[in-house]
Design a protein around this motif. Structure first.
Motif, PDB file in Angstrom:
ATOM      1  N   ALA A  81       0.828  -1.205   0.000  1.00 25.15           N
ATOM      2  CA  ALA A  81       0.000   0.000   0.000  1.00 25.15           C
ATOM      3  C   ALA A  81       0.866   1.259   0.000  1.00 25.15           C
ATOM      4  CB  ALA A  81      -0.932  -0.005   1.208  1.00 25.15           C
ATOM      5  N   VAL A  82       1.956   1.251   0.763  1.00 25.07           N
ATOM      6  CA  VAL A  82       2.858   2.406   0.765  1.00 25.07           C
ATOM      7  C   VAL A  82       3.526   2.557  -0.601  1.00 25.07           C
ATOM      8  CG1 VAL A  82       4.918   3.438   1.789  1.00 25.07           C
ATOM      9  CG2 VAL A  82       3.255   2.303   3.251  1.00 25.07           C
ATOM     10  N   ALA A  83       3.884   1.441  -1.228  1.00 26.51           N
ATOM     11  CA  ALA A  83       4.472   1.514  -2.563  1.00 26.51           C
ATOM     12  C   ALA A  83       3.494   2.153  -3.542  1.00 26.51           C
ATOM     13  CB  ALA A  83       4.878   0.121  -3.039  1.00 26.51           C
ATOM     14  N   ASP A  84       2.216   1.803  -3.444  1.00 27.30           N
ATOM     15  CA  ASP A  84       1.204   2.431  -4.300  1.00 27.30           C
ATOM     16  C   ASP A  84       1.112   3.926  -4.020  1.00 27.30           C
ATOM     17  OD1 ASP A  84       0.595   0.045  -5.517  1.00 27.30           O
ATOM     18  OD2 ASP A  84      -1.287  -0.280  -4.428  1.00 27.30           O
ATOM     19  N   VAL A  90       5.767   9.899  -7.121  1.00 27.72           N
ATOM     20  CA  VAL A  90       7.138   9.853  -7.631  1.00 27.72           C
ATOM     21  C   VAL A  90       7.203   8.790  -8.730  1.00 27.72           C
ATOM     22  CG1 VAL A  90       7.978  10.501  -5.333  1.00 27.72           C
ATOM     23  CG2 VAL A  90       8.033   8.102  -6.020  1.00 27.72           C
ATOM     24  N   PRO A  91       8.241   8.790  -9.559  1.00 31.35           N
ATOM     25  CA  PRO A  91       8.334   7.779 -10.618  1.00 31.35           C
ATOM     26  C   PRO A  91       8.308   6.360 -10.052  1.00 31.35           C
ATOM     27  CG  PRO A  91       9.897   9.552 -11.020  1.00 31.35           C
ATOM     28  CD  PRO A  91       9.333   9.789  -9.655  1.00 31.35           C
ATOM     29  N   ALA A  92       7.409   5.541 -10.568  1.00 32.24           N
ATOM     30  CA  ALA A  92       7.235   4.184 -10.038  1.00 32.24           C
ATOM     31  C   ALA A  92       8.513   3.359 -10.178  1.00 32.24           C
ATOM     32  CB  ALA A  92       6.081   3.485 -10.755  1.00 32.24           C
ATOM     33  N   SER A  93       9.336   3.685 -11.183  1.00 24.81           N
ATOM     34  CA  SER A  93      10.573   2.933 -11.384  1.00 24.81           C
ATOM     35  C   SER A  93      11.545   3.093 -10.226  1.00 24.81           C
ATOM     36  CB  SER A  93      11.253   3.372 -12.682  1.00 24.81           C
ATOM     37  OG  SER A  93      11.586   4.754 -12.630  1.00 24.81           O
ATOM     38  N   GLN A  94      11.360   4.132  -9.412  1.00 23.81           N
ATOM     39  CA  GLN A  94      12.248   4.380  -8.273  1.00 23.81           C
ATOM     40  C   GLN A  94      11.773   3.688  -6.997  1.00 23.81           C
ATOM     41  OE1 GLN A  94      12.871   8.576  -7.659  1.00 23.81           O
ATOM     42  NE2 GLN A  94      13.583   8.937  -9.745  1.00 23.81           N
ATOM     43  N   VAL A  95      10.569   3.130  -7.009  1.00 26.33           N
ATOM     44  CA  VAL A  95       9.947   2.607  -5.793  1.00 26.33           C
ATOM     45  C   VAL A  95      10.197   1.104  -5.676  1.00 26.33           C
ATOM     46  CG1 VAL A  95       7.806   2.382  -4.492  1.00 26.33           C
ATOM     47  CG2 VAL A  95       8.183   4.397  -5.942  1.00 26.33           C
ATOM     48  N   THR A  96      10.805   0.683  -4.565  1.00 28.22           N
ATOM     49  CA  THR A  96      11.048  -0.733  -4.317  1.00 28.22           C
ATOM     50  C   THR A  96      10.714  -1.050  -2.861  1.00 28.22           C
ATOM     51  OG1 THR A  96      13.380  -0.277  -3.789  1.00 28.22           O
ATOM     52  CG2 THR A  96      12.876  -0.940  -6.061  1.00 28.22           C
ATOM     53  N   LEU A  97      10.747  -2.343  -2.528  1.00 28.73           N
ATOM     54  CA  LEU A  97      10.464  -2.801  -1.173  1.00 28.73           C
ATOM     55  C   LEU A  97      11.627  -3.665  -0.689  1.00 28.73           C
ATOM     56  CD1 LEU A  97       6.722  -3.830  -1.642  1.00 28.73           C
ATOM     57  CD2 LEU A  97       7.592  -1.762  -0.527  1.00 28.73           C
ATOM     58  N   LYS A  98      12.168  -3.319   0.464  1.00 31.19           N
ATOM     59  CA  LYS A  98      13.254  -4.102   1.047  1.00 31.19           C
ATOM     60  C   LYS A  98      12.710  -4.943   2.192  1.00 31.19           C
ATOM     61  CE  LYS A  98      16.596  -2.288   3.666  1.00 31.19           C
ATOM     62  NZ  LYS A  98      16.679  -3.153   4.876  1.00 31.19           N
ATOM     63  N   TRP A  99      13.095  -6.215   2.207  1.00 29.31           N
ATOM     64  CA  TRP A  99      12.588  -7.141   3.211  1.00 29.31           C
ATOM     65  C   TRP A  99      12.938  -6.653   4.620  1.00 29.31           C
ATOM     66  CZ3 TRP A  99      14.113 -10.204   7.219  1.00 29.31           C
ATOM     67  CH2 TRP A  99      13.236 -11.241   7.584  1.00 29.31           C
ATOM     68  N   PRO A 100      11.988  -6.786   5.596  1.00 27.74           N
ATOM     69  CA  PRO A 100      10.657  -7.358   5.393  1.00 27.74           C
ATOM     70  C   PRO A 100       9.602  -6.357   4.942  1.00 27.74           C
ATOM     71  CG  PRO A 100      11.005  -6.977   7.716  1.00 27.74           C
ATOM     72  CD  PRO A 100      12.283  -6.578   7.027  1.00 27.74           C
ATOM     73  N   ASN A 101       9.755  -5.075   5.303  1.00 27.61           N
ATOM     74  CA  ASN A 101       8.676  -4.147   4.947  1.00 27.61           C
ATOM     75  C   ASN A 101       9.162  -2.697   4.907  1.00 27.61           C
ATOM     76  OD1 ASN A 101       8.967  -3.641   7.703  1.00 27.61           O
ATOM     77  ND2 ASN A 101       7.092  -4.705   8.280  1.00 27.61           N
ATOM     78  N   ASP A 102      10.291  -2.465   4.254  1.00 23.35           N
ATOM     79  CA  ASP A 102      10.818  -1.107   4.134  1.00 23.35           C
ATOM     80  C   ASP A 102      10.582  -0.575   2.723  1.00 23.35           C
ATOM     81  OD1 ASP A 102      11.715  -0.952   6.722  1.00 23.35           O
ATOM     82  OD2 ASP A 102      13.799  -1.430   6.249  1.00 23.35           O
ATOM     83  N   PRO A 103       9.600   0.305   2.521  1.00 28.34           N
ATOM     84  CA  PRO A 103       9.445   0.953   1.224  1.00 28.34           C
ATOM     85  C   PRO A 103      10.617   1.902   0.966  1.00 28.34           C
ATOM     86  CG  PRO A 103       7.362   0.948   2.420  1.00 28.34           C
ATOM     87  CD  PRO A 103       8.432   0.557   3.390  1.00 28.34           C
TER      88      PRO A 103
END
Length: 244
Positions: A81-84, A90-103
């Motif tokens: 949800a935070v990624a959305d 911001v540009p979606a290409s810059q958005v990632t998720l690092k385990w376990p839950n760090d946007p």
């Protein structure tokens, strides 16, 4: 679960602490609690969470009949949800998720998620705390951090505007989790994963292990391939990529 209502406060010690108090007083939710200022914000593993001016601090409180281990999967729902939310500004290409839950945005942390729970007369209460750096990153972060504003030409969203977007996305992913199960959530998370196939170090409290992050197991554990070829499942801890 019906659509959560939103309660906005000016100041609170911690939105998660307030959610706990509400739950222990019998509140069942679903309810988003947000505050313009936190005086004692908390992150994972007891860390302080700094909520700068113009940033979002909010907690979703709800009650579920799922067992605690299964209910904890909601942290991956929150991360999606935070990624959305980030994608909306911001540009979606810059958005990632690092385990376990760090946007992350451009490889730097932009949000923290803290899930807490406890027994409730109607099952298990769950508090999903979300802090998002909209305007400013923390002044002295433990690891590289950023804010939406650093990647936008327009002003960043106001906290309540951001929460409206977040809450709607959260509900969409929660419905997916509810109807299709966690593997679908895990697949969606993996498509946005930061660092898969890269060397990393996992700090587990009692030990530190290094290897290559291979992906998620169906229960959300991180698969770490060790130098000797053995596979290690990481179920709790902090994972670092490209850091000592």
């Amino acid at each position: 679960m019906t659509a959560p209502r939103i309660e906005a406060l000016e100041e609170i010690d911690s939105t998660n602490a307030e959610a706990r108090r509400r739950a222990e007083a019998g509140e069942v939710g679903p309810l988003w609690i947000t505050a313009a200022r936190q005086t004692a914000g908390r992150g994972r593993r007891g860390r302080n969470w700094e909520t700068g001016q113009g940033n979002l601090a909010a907690t979703l409180l709800f009650v579920t009949d799922r067992p605690p281990a299964e209910a904890a999967q909601i942290s991956f729902v929150a991360a999606l949800a935070v990624a959305d939310l980030a994608d909306a500004f911001v540009p979606a290409s810059q958005v990632t998720l690092k385990w376990p839950n760090d946007p992350m945005i451009d490889g730097r942390k932009t949000s923290g998620i803290l899930v807490e729970s406890g027994q409730h007369p109607r099952g298990l209460w769950v508090a999903v705390g979300v802090g998002v750096n909209l305007s400013t990153p923390p002044e002295a972060p433990e690891r590289p951090a950023t804010a939406f504003a650093e990647h936008m030409t327009a002003p960043p969203p106001k906290p309540l505007e951001a929460l409206t977007v977040l809450a709607a996305s959260f509900e969409r992913w929660r419905q997916v989790w509810q109807t299709s199960g966690f593997p679908v959530i895990a697949d969606a998370w993996t498509r946005r994963a930061h660092g898969l196939g890269e060397a990393c170090t996992a700090r587990l409290g009692h030990e530190t292990v290094s290897g290559v992050a291979e992906g998620l197991d169906p229960d959300g554990a991180l698969r770490l391939r060790l130098p000797d070829g053995m596979l290690r499942r990481i179920t709790a801890g902090d994972v670092f990529f490209g850091e000592p």
